[in-house]
Scaffold this motif. Sequence first.
Motif, PDB file in Angstrom:
ATOM      1  N   PRO A   1      39.747  44.634  38.348  1.00 49.49           N
ATOM      2  CA  PRO A   1      41.211  44.665  38.378  1.00 49.49           C
ATOM      3  C   PRO A   1      41.800  44.239  37.045  1.00 49.49           C
ATOM      4  CG  PRO A   1      40.354  42.784  39.614  1.00 49.49           C
ATOM      5  CD  PRO A   1      39.173  43.623  39.248  1.00 49.49           C
ATOM      6  N   GLY A   2      43.016  44.676  36.786  1.00 49.89           N
ATOM      7  CA  GLY A   2      43.670  44.269  35.543  1.00 49.89           C
ATOM      8  C   GLY A   2      44.673  45.289  35.043  1.00 49.89           C
ATOM      9  N   GLU A   3      45.314  44.943  33.932  1.00 49.21           N
ATOM     10  CA  GLU A   3      46.373  45.779  33.372  1.00 49.21           C
ATOM     11  C   GLU A   3      45.855  47.127  32.868  1.00 49.21           C
ATOM     12  OE1 GLU A   3      49.708  45.407  33.218  1.00 49.21           O
ATOM     13  OE2 GLU A   3      49.356  43.704  34.562  1.00 49.21           O
TER      14      GLU A   3
ATOM     15  N   PRO B   1      50.400  50.051  44.632  1.00 52.43           N
ATOM     16  CA  PRO B   1      50.404  49.782  43.186  1.00 52.43           C
ATOM     17  C   PRO B   1      49.048  49.251  42.731  1.00 52.43           C
ATOM     18  CG  PRO B   1      51.747  48.179  44.354  1.00 52.43           C
ATOM     19  CD  PRO B   1      51.387  49.221  45.354  1.00 52.43           C
ATOM     20  N   TYR B   2      48.741  49.497  41.477  1.00 50.42           N
ATOM     21  CA  TYR B   2      47.434  49.150  40.919  1.00 50.42           C
ATOM     22  C   TYR B   2      47.113  47.670  41.051  1.00 50.42           C
ATOM     23  CZ  TYR B   2      49.445  46.816  36.856  1.00 50.42           C
ATOM     24  OH  TYR B   2      50.102  45.936  36.049  1.00 50.42           O
ATOM     25  N   ASN B   3      48.139  46.808  40.993  1.00 59.74           N
ATOM     26  CA  ASN B   3      47.869  45.372  40.990  1.00 59.74           C
ATOM     27  C   ASN B   3      47.461  44.829  42.364  1.00 59.74           C
ATOM     28  OD1 ASN B   3      50.366  45.536  42.205  1.00 59.74           O
ATOM     29  ND2 ASN B   3      51.467  44.433  40.590  1.00 59.74           N
ATOM     30  N   GLU B   4      47.441  45.677  43.385  1.00 59.87           N
ATOM     31  CA  GLU B   4      46.919  45.260  44.687  1.00 59.87           C
ATOM     32  C   GLU B   4      45.422  45.533  44.803  1.00 59.87           C
ATOM     33  OE1 GLU B   4      49.030  46.001  48.247  1.00 59.87           O
ATOM     34  OE2 GLU B   4      50.995  46.089  47.268  1.00 59.87           O
TER      35      GLU B   4
ATOM     36  N   ILE C   1      42.409  54.517  41.735  1.00 63.53           N
ATOM     37  CA  ILE C   1      41.353  53.553  42.039  1.00 63.53           C
ATOM     38  C   ILE C   1      41.187  53.511  43.556  1.00 63.53           C
ATOM     39  CG2 ILE C   1      40.477  51.256  41.433  1.00 63.53           C
ATOM     40  CD1 ILE C   1      43.817  51.231  40.478  1.00 63.53           C
ATOM     41  N   THR C   2      39.971  53.446  44.010  1.00 61.54           N
ATOM     42  CA  THR C   2      39.709  53.183  45.416  1.00 61.54           C
ATOM     43  C   THR C   2      38.690  52.055  45.493  1.00 61.54           C
ATOM     44  OG1 THR C   2      39.112  54.183  47.545  1.00 61.54           O
ATOM     45  CG2 THR C   2      37.877  54.934  45.597  1.00 61.54           C
ATOM     46  N   ARG C   3      38.142  51.825  46.661  1.00 62.67           N
ATOM     47  CA  ARG C   3      37.116  50.796  46.822  1.00 62.67           C
ATOM     48  C   ARG C   3      35.805  51.463  47.211  1.00 62.67           C
ATOM     49  NH1 ARG C   3      37.829  46.236  50.487  1.00 62.67           N
ATOM     50  NH2 ARG C   3      36.536  45.144  48.981  1.00 62.67           N
ATOM     51  N   SER C   4      34.759  50.675  47.235  1.00 66.73           N
ATOM     52  CA  SER C   4      33.440  51.216  47.542  1.00 66.73           C
ATOM     53  C   SER C   4      33.314  51.659  48.995  1.00 66.73           C
ATOM     54  CB  SER C   4      32.358  50.182  47.225  1.00 66.73           C
ATOM     55  OG  SER C   4      32.604  48.965  47.921  1.00 66.73           O
TER      56      SER C   4
END
Length: 423
Positions: free
Chosen positions: A251-253, A278-281, A314-317
């Motif tokens: 995660p990050g900017e 949003p990306y920051n979640e 972005i997704t998760r595994s």
Amino acid sequence: MNSEYVEYKISEIATIVGGGTPKTSNEAYFDGDIPWITPKDMSDNPTMYTSSGFRNVSDEGLSSCSAKMVPAGSILMSSRAPVGLLTISANPVCTNQGIRSLILNEEIADAEYVYYKLGTMLPVIEAYSSGATFPEISGSSFGKISIILPPINQQKLISRILRDLDSMIEKSGVISSINGHQISALFRSWFIDFDPVKAKAEGKLPYGMDEETAALFPDSFEDSELGQVPTGWTVGMMEDVLSRKQDSTTPGEHLSERHYVPIDNIDSKNLTLKNWLPYNEAASSLILFSKNDLLFGAMRPYFHKVTIAPFDGITRSTCFVFTPKVPGTLGFSLCLLNLDSTIRYSTDSSLGSTMPYAIWRNGLARHKIILPPPQIMVAFSAQIAPLIEKIRDGGLKIRNLSSARDALLPRLMSGELKVPMEA
């Protein structure tokens, strides 16, 4: 508050009617034609208007309980866990005890406006509910809630604007669904029923197909370990068609230009992606994907979550990210991944019982499939490419319309944004 707006108690604008339930042991009570609505019906089919539920009741069944018929245009609200599901009766209906119905004074309150307004008041409604484990709001408590209404003509104008936006959102969703069914039907015709091969075997030009494309298909069948297949086609595996991407990240900017799509945001049996965060979640176990990559719900794969990415994200595994192995075969790859047989195989080869996870290597990758020549996969993908684009981009349209609706709704309801009477 706008000077034209008036504050009422809900009991001042409507008669509140409770529901009831006939004895379920008497099936004759449910052998009728009176629509009977429950909170589950509202949850399973969350639409503005409801005309029927899963069951009907008979006149005898209705008279056996406390439920009363409520007229068309009544607001129905679930009054117990969950509190606050809303719909409007499209015709006379009766409800079970889990619903409070509002029979509105139509000189004061417009049904659609009140429907939208109550939708913004869920925290207030919940505050009037009692019970920690199974909260419920009584009719008397519901009646005490304050609601602020503009003049009736203004209500009708506001509700029309919101209804038109909702109609566009719903229409976009329907179009995406139809497009999904169309590509699935064509895939089945070409690669499961082998209609072009059967037509050529009869000396006919395959229906709806030009001669150049038809020339790619054989006119006979041969035996294989999966049964009769078109001559020259082979038995392959999913890994011959799809490559799994595993571009992990933190995660990050550096993710700020991307959207986050966890598995819960992918709808079941719907190729159009409509929801993202949003990306920051995005916090852990993150995987990058690119526009036009294919996302496959690997956690509890039986939920059948397959979609095409409309953006870099972005997704998760808990999701697999795939890309076609053969250039130009995006449509074929998507349809193959979306087959019920693919979902069944991924489920059967999953690891874990309580929370099964699909596996790729030594799992779904080894799923045997009938493999056509690459040029046919390319031809199919080219033919459905316009529909694939509409399916992919339909979610962006729905999201934009939903954002516009959500931004307009509180401003219209508060009177901050005045609607001209000639609108």
